[in-house]
Design an enzyme around this catalytic site. Structure first.
Site, PDB file in Angstrom:
ATOM      1  N   GLU A 231       0.838  -1.199   0.000  1.00  0.00           N
ATOM      2  CA  GLU A 231       0.000   0.000   0.000  1.00  0.00           C
ATOM      3  C   GLU A 231       0.877   1.255   0.000  1.00  0.00           C
ATOM      4  O   GLU A 231       1.905   1.316   0.668  1.00  0.00           O
ATOM      5  CB  GLU A 231      -0.872  -0.020   1.265  1.00  0.00           C
ATOM      6  CG  GLU A 231      -1.690   1.228   1.491  1.00  0.00           C
ATOM      7  CD  GLU A 231      -2.324   1.254   2.872  1.00  0.00           C
ATOM      8  OE1 GLU A 231      -3.233   2.069   3.082  1.00  0.00           O
ATOM      9  OE2 GLU A 231      -1.902   0.466   3.752  1.00  0.00           O
TER      10      GLU A 231
ATOM     11  N   LYS B 180      -9.650   2.347  -2.714  1.00  0.00           N
ATOM     12  CA  LYS B 180     -10.092   1.767  -1.450  1.00  0.00           C
ATOM     13  C   LYS B 180     -11.478   2.279  -1.066  1.00  0.00           C
ATOM     14  O   LYS B 180     -11.708   3.494  -1.021  1.00  0.00           O
ATOM     15  CB  LYS B 180      -9.073   2.094  -0.362  1.00  0.00           C
ATOM     16  CG  LYS B 180      -9.381   1.483   1.000  1.00  0.00           C
ATOM     17  CD  LYS B 180      -8.298   1.874   2.003  1.00  0.00           C
ATOM     18  CE  LYS B 180      -8.576   1.292   3.379  1.00  0.00           C
ATOM     19  NZ  LYS B 180      -7.560   1.723   4.361  1.00  0.00           N
TER      20      LYS B 180
ATOM     21  N   CYS C 281      -5.111  -2.143   2.992  1.00  0.00           N
ATOM     22  CA  CYS C 281      -5.036  -1.934   4.434  1.00  0.00           C
ATOM     23  C   CYS C 281      -5.972  -2.891   5.158  1.00  0.00           C
ATOM     24  O   CYS C 281      -5.920  -4.094   4.933  1.00  0.00           O
ATOM     25  CB  CYS C 281      -5.324  -0.470   4.759  1.00  0.00           C
ATOM     26  SG  CYS C 281      -5.044  -0.016   6.486  1.00  0.00           S
TER      27      CYS C 281
END
Length: 517
Positions: free
Chosen positions: A268, A329, A384
């Site tokens: 990430e 995301k 995440c």
């Protein structure tokens, strides 16, 4: 009579106090999770607490006991959040402990209404599971360190294919409650029934694990490269370290050039600038071309229409220079990537003075990447802590993904148990949907997990360290199609069973109380 009373008083004095029992349960629960990782303790960790609840004088006292236990448990397992924010840690521990308090209150209320029967453990397991589900979904949700995750290395894990992680939590609490009730009633028959049930649960899980492992040998496979850059958090966005980061990722990726890989994955926000930057795209395309494999790269991305928005994204780069596939995301970290409610009450934004909070916007499209290699395949990326939420992974699989990838940056938490606790969730997502899961993390834990939940490759140094090190790994990944599983089809349908059992049990206890009156 006087002698009998004195004997009973002496026996009670010799027993551990409710406080000691509560502390014992909290210690057992802490030991069941990483870094200690004695997962089998999870099957008995609640027994002292259940005894303390039974001894408590009132539901209010049971509530207090449960709250204290929750504080001890969460403080002992997510203490690493102190590396980011002491204030946030205090608030989160204070909030999550409420669910333990609620379980204590409900359990004591049921015990006061009637003597526990064989149905009682099923009711308690259902109540616990419902509370965990609420904790994992209410608001933005915090489904970290569910009791089911203690079984990530035991055959009980395999039941996630049918019941999901909350179903595994149900099984764990059922064993705890039944063992306590067997001890309470001094019932050998019940103890034998628990032992037989555990043998069936473990045996079925072990048999299924071997079956999945055998099936994987019969399907196509690909080779995936994992890159762990190990860039300290205070350097990631510092312009003085731009060249260092670029050179590190270039060097690590080129080490994989001779491995004949189908895909290389970076963590990430691995890049030191925006994904929109033409120079970044040109560098990534050239690197992909040089190593002969596409890159899946975590990079922040910006849009300026109608106003500037920043996304935490994953972009797919081919050796031909194509960067058209991307994922933004969708489930952001509250008080980490955004402030809940800030759009309606701007004054809340002042909390940014206390916490390191970004200003990201959520994505809206669950992307399924199509990889055109010798063995074409599809994958979806979780960024995440998105792998903490089972429904997100399930949604990707239902849309056609045959492999899951988690890219994350756990450098915030230093060399603690946080990355391993995070990896527990990835293991469950793999088993729930019977797909491979590949993890690329900035500082660890980077690994590959097969559909049976086994770690098949990991980034580590010569001393065996996995956290806080720089390195690469090559992971063979089986692409055999084993689904859709029952969980992929029906999701958290087991919660309906839990609600039925909890409602039936509560109703039964109420009826018994009325009949006694």
């Amino acid at each position: 009579n006087i002698k009998s009373a004195m004997d009973n008083s002496a026996q009670r004095a010799a027993l551990p106090s409710s406080l000691q029992l509560m502390i014992l349960s909290s210690l057992l629960l802490i030991l069941a999770f990483p870094p200690f990782d004695f997962g089998w303790l999870g099957l008995a960790a609640l027994i002292p607490w259940l005894e303390a609840i039974d001894r408590s004088s009132s539901p209010r006292q049971a509530w207090r006991q449960g709250y204290r236990l929750g504080v001890l448990f969460f403080a002992g397992t997510i203490w690493w959040l102190v590396h980011v924010t002491v204030f946030g840690l205090i608030v989160l521990v204070a909030y999550t402990a409420l669910y333990f308090a609620a379980f204590g209150l409900i359990t004591k209320g049921l015990l006061l209404r009637s003597k526990p029967t064989v149905l009682f453990p099923f009711v308690l397991a259902s109540v616990w599971t419902i509370l965990e589900w609420i904790r994992g979904t209410l608001g933005t949700g915090f489904g970290w360190n569910l009791i089911g995750y203690t079984q990530w290395k035991t055959p009980i894990l395999q039941w996630a294919e049918l019941l999901g992680v909350w179903g595994v939590s149900w099984l764990v609490v059922l064993v705890n409650a039944t063992l306590w009730l067997a001890w309470k009633k001094r019932s050998r028959k019940m103890a034998l029934a628990v032992a037989a049930g555990c043998i069936v649960i473990l045996g079925a899980g072990l048999a299924r694990q071997f079956q999945i492992a055998h099936l994987m040998k019969q399907g196509p496979a690909i080779r995936v490269g994992l890159v762990q850059g190990n860039v300290p958090q205070d350097q990631k966005w510092d312009a003085d370290y731009y060249n260092l980061i670029v050179n590190r990722y270039s060097s690590l990726t080129r080490k994989l050039a001779s491995k004949k890989l189908d895909l290389i994955i970076w963590p990430e926000t691995a890049t030191p600038n925006l994904a929109n930057d033409p120079s970044l795209q040109s560098w990534l395309a050239g690197l992909s071309r040089d190593v002969g494999a596409p890159l899946l790269v975590g990079a922040p991305r910006a849009e300026w229409v109608p106003q500037m928005k920043l996304y935490n994204s994953a972009i797919f780069v081919t050796p031909q220079g194509d960067v058209s596939q991307q994922y933004d995301k969708m489930h952001l970290v509250p008080f980490g990537e955004f402030i809940p409610g800030e759009e309606w009450l701007p004054a809340i934004g002042r909390v940014r003075n206390l916490l390191p909070i970004g200003e990201f916007s959520p994505g809206s499209r669950p992307t399924v990447f199509q990889v055109k290699s010798k063995t074409p395949f599809s994958l979806s990326t979780l960024i995440c802590f998105e792998d903490v939420f089972p429904q997100i992974s399930r949604n990707f699989i239902q849309r056609g993904a045959r492999m899951l990838v988690t890219i994350t940056n756990d450098a915030w938490f230093g060399d603690t148990a946080a990355p391993i606790q995070h990896a527990q969730t990835s293991v469950f997502r793999a088993v729930e949907n019977r797909v491979p899961m590949v993890r690329a993390a900035n500082t660890g834990y980077s690994c590959a997990i097969d559909p049976a939940g086994r770690v098949t490759a990991e980034v580590k140094d010569r001393q065996g360290r996995k956290i806080g090190i720089t390195g690469v790994a090559v992971a063979p990944v089986s692409l055999i199609h084993l689904g859709p599983t029952l969980y992929t089809r029906w999701g958290d349908g087991w919660l309906v069973v839990c609600m039925f059992l909890a409602g039936t049990g509560a109703g039964s206890f109420v009826r018994k109380t009325k009949s006694l009156n």
